[in-house]
Design a protein around this motif. Structure first.
Motif, PDB file in Angstrom:
ATOM      1  N   LEU A  56       0.796  -1.166  -0.207  1.00  0.00           N
ATOM      2  CA  LEU A  56       0.064   0.083  -0.155  1.00  0.00           C
ATOM      3  C   LEU A  56       0.772   1.227  -0.057  1.00  0.00           C
ATOM      4  CD1 LEU A  56      -2.853  -1.002   2.596  1.00  0.00           C
ATOM      5  CD2 LEU A  56      -2.556  -1.611   0.218  1.00  0.00           C
ATOM      6  N   GLU A  57       0.746   1.890  -1.010  1.00  0.00           N
ATOM      7  CA  GLU A  57       1.494   3.241  -1.096  1.00  0.00           C
ATOM      8  C   GLU A  57       0.804   4.457  -1.250  1.00  0.00           C
ATOM      9  OE1 GLU A  57       4.749   4.261  -1.202  1.00  0.00           O
ATOM     10  OE2 GLU A  57       3.847   6.294  -1.604  1.00  0.00           O
ATOM     11  N   LYS A  58       1.060   5.323  -0.391  1.00  0.00           N
ATOM     12  CA  LYS A  58       0.120   6.541  -0.384  1.00  0.00           C
ATOM     13  C   LYS A  58       0.285   7.636  -1.649  1.00  0.00           C
ATOM     14  CE  LYS A  58       2.618   9.839   2.360  1.00  0.00           C
ATOM     15  NZ  LYS A  58       2.675  10.805   3.332  1.00  0.00           N
TER      16      LYS A  58
ATOM     17  N   GLY B  36       9.103   8.420  -2.916  1.00  0.00           N
ATOM     18  CA  GLY B  36       9.505   8.651  -1.767  1.00  0.00           C
ATOM     19  C   GLY B  36      11.225   8.694  -1.887  1.00  0.00           C
ATOM     20  N   ASN B  37      12.019   8.231  -0.912  1.00  0.00           N
ATOM     21  CA  ASN B  37      13.498   8.313  -0.916  1.00  0.00           C
ATOM     22  C   ASN B  37      13.943   7.496  -1.779  1.00  0.00           C
ATOM     23  OD1 ASN B  37      13.440  10.289   1.389  1.00  0.00           O
ATOM     24  ND2 ASN B  37      13.579   8.595   2.847  1.00  0.00           N
ATOM     25  N   VAL B  38      13.396   6.462  -2.498  1.00  0.00           N
ATOM     26  CA  VAL B  38      14.160   5.534  -3.446  1.00  0.00           C
ATOM     27  C   VAL B  38      14.376   6.257  -4.611  1.00  0.00           C
ATOM     28  CG1 VAL B  38      11.883   4.516  -4.227  1.00  0.00           C
ATOM     29  CG2 VAL B  38      13.989   3.099  -4.217  1.00  0.00           C
TER      30      VAL B  38
ATOM     31  N   PHE C 279      19.581   3.160   0.479  1.00  0.00           N
ATOM     32  CA  PHE C 279      19.256   2.745  -0.817  1.00  0.00           C
ATOM     33  C   PHE C 279      20.189   1.455  -1.170  1.00  0.00           C
ATOM     34  CE2 PHE C 279      20.628   2.931  -5.482  1.00  0.00           C
ATOM     35  CZ  PHE C 279      19.401   2.504  -6.060  1.00  0.00           C
ATOM     36  N   LYS C 280      21.464   1.528  -0.651  1.00  0.00           N
ATOM     37  CA  LYS C 280      22.281   0.299  -0.921  1.00  0.00           C
ATOM     38  C   LYS C 280      21.845  -0.850  -0.291  1.00  0.00           C
ATOM     39  CE  LYS C 280      25.172   1.473   2.663  1.00  0.00           C
ATOM     40  NZ  LYS C 280      24.566   2.750   3.111  1.00  0.00           N
ATOM     41  N   ALA C 281      20.871  -0.791   0.851  1.00  0.00           N
ATOM     42  CA  ALA C 281      20.392  -1.691   1.778  1.00  0.00           C
ATOM     43  C   ALA C 281      19.132  -2.292   1.289  1.00  0.00           C
ATOM     44  CB  ALA C 281      19.865  -1.126   2.893  1.00  0.00           C
TER      45      ALA C 281
END
Ligand SMILES: Cc1cc2nc3c(=O)[nH]c(=O)nc-3n(C[C@H](O)[C@H](O)[C@H](O)COP(=O)(O)OP(=O)(O)OC[C@H]3O[C@@H](n4cnc5c(N)ncnc54)[C@H](O)[C@@H]3O)c2cc1C
Length: 417
Positions: free
Chosen positions: A62-64, A70-72, A367-369
């Motif tokens: 579920l994405e608002k 977002g940050n990605v 991000f790398k994670a």
């Protein structure tokens, strides 16, 4: 649809009319086995690995907003495994190995480029720490090379080596580090999860978490109530707000981090360079833009935009390290909301509420994670026990004080990590 060179040629010859949207746009169903709140990199990767590694299909993300908003889709795309402490070391090492097979796994070009990373050092103390960190990396099975000033000069001649305030003593070089195209990572995971039957539901904000007798039963959303046996919170900068819906107070502060991009230039920096002493790092995108950033803005905020004093500070650091950069025109800047934990390390854990799981605290290194976190969180959600790579990412370390992973050695001050 599988992507291949042949398909690109065939489509090119037939007017590119055969491409389809890469994920469906389903309406939410009344119930799922697992709901993942947050369609960022970590949420989408979790969905992919749940479906691929654990054979689970009845899942919704579920994405608002929209996937990748977002940050990605806002980060400076650095991918590395150069951590020092047990806990972080094995986790990021595992994540980098997943990156190395990611394009084949997703059948998607995420433009993963192992162009190397150099962390500069400018004093004897910094060199000692770089050597210790290099040894940790090598002990973990990753790659690390200590460069002397000439070694750095050969790789990044644009640096001002005559700078009296910050003389370059050398660099910690991590050849397998590099960059990837951030939004392609979101799209690749989204496509792969969707193709295995996961429902990716955009414009669906979670507004409440339903709990009965200490057990999660579903969520309230802007598109109605949805029941679920398990719920994972993976909302990065919004972690405290969403956890509060389950009456949890997290040890997380949200802070703004900015990024900057110049006009496209001919290749001048073909690796990633970090200048920790000046709070500055830089790489060059495949389009030619110099992509750079620095430290957090200096106060907690939920605004995904930054402020001019920090922009000025970052640009000053850029001019200190590479005065030639002053000739480039900056095209744009933006901000993202970072979920800063007290020790700078993340959380992948169960909560005290049965069926409610938490993935947060990635600070500015999440991000790398993405593949490693998705893999470990999927394992936890599917099997109710932590994956070995993330076993130390426990939430209760902030309550008990045992097992803290203060990578930067800065104490429990969120904005300093
Ligand atoms: C400027 C900048 C530079 C960075 N550089 C790097 C870097 O070079 N390397 C690195 O490793 N990391 C970097 N990071 C950090 C990295 O981007 C983040 O740690 C990581 O992307 C966070 O995880 P995510 O992708 O899942 O977050 P996000 O993409 O933010 O995903 C969280 C999602 O949750 C959604 N959401 C929030 N609340 C709700 C709700 N109530 N209901 C439904 N959905 C909700 C949001 O809309 C969002 O899409 C950087 C970050 C920034 C901002």
């Amino acid at each position: 649809m599988r992507y291949s060179g042949l398909r690109v040629i065939a489509q090119g010859l037939t007017g590119n009319k055969g491409w389809h949207p890469v994920w469906r746009n389903p309406d939410p169903r009344p119930e799922y086995d697992i709901i993942i709140i947050g369609g960022g990199g970590h949420g989408l990767a979790t969905a992919h690995y749940l479906a691929k590694e654990h054979g689970l299909r009845n899942i919704a993300v579920l994405e608002k907003g929209y996937l990748g908003g977002g940050n990605v889709g806002r980060n400076t795309t650095i991918v590395r495994a150069n951590y020092n402490l047990p806990g972080n070391s094995e986790f990021y090492s595992h994540s980098l190995k997943l990156w190395e097979g990611l394009e084949q796994d997703l059948n998607y070009n995420v433009m993963h480029s192992q162009r190397g990373i150099i962390n500069l050092f400018h004093s004897d103390g910094q060199r000692d720490y770089a050597i210790r960190r290099a040894n940790s990396m090598i002990n973990q099975g990753d790659d690390a090379i200590i460069l002397d000033p000439d070694g750095v000069r050969k790789m990044v001649p644009i640096i001002d080596f005559e700078n009296v305030r910050f003389p370059v003593y050398g660099g910690l070089y991590h050849p397998r580090g590099g960059t990837a195209r951030h939004d392609a990572v979101a799209w690749g995971f989204a496509r792969a999860a969707d193709s295995r039957g996961v429902d990716l539901i955009q414009n669906c904000e979670v507004t409440g978490i339903d709990i009965e007798n200490g057990r999660v039963t579903g969520v309230q959303t802007s598109r109605g109530a949805i029941r679920a046996k398990k719920v994972g919170i993976v909302v990065a900068g919004r972690s405290s707000q969403v956890a509060a819906m389950a009456s949890m107070r997290l040890p997380i502060e949200s802070h703004v981090l900015q990024a900057f991009v110049t006009e496209g230039l001919k290749p001048i920096i073909d690796t990633v360079v970090t200048f920790g002493m000046g709070h500055f790092y830089i790489s060059q995108s495949d389009k030619g833009g110099l992509v750079f950033g620095g430290d957090l803005d200096f106060y907690a905020s939920y605004a995904a935009r930054g402020n001019l004093p920090t922009a000025e500070h970052v640009v000053e650091a850029a001019m200190t390290l590479m005065p030639a950069i002053g000739k480039a025109r900056m095209l744009r800047s933006w901000g993202g909301i970072m979920d800063m934990s007290p020790d700078g390390s993340p959380v992948i854990d169960r909560t005290h509420i049965e069926g409610l799981y938490l993935n947060c605290g990635w600070c500015y290194g999440g991000f790398k994670a993405v593949p490693g976190s998705g893999y470990a969180f999927a394992h936890l959600l599917a099997q109710d026990r932590p994956h070995e790579s993330a076993a130390r990412f426990r939430l209760d370390r902030f309550r008990t004080g045992a097992g803290l992973m203060d990578e930067e050695g800065k104490g429990s001050q969120h904005n300093l990590h």
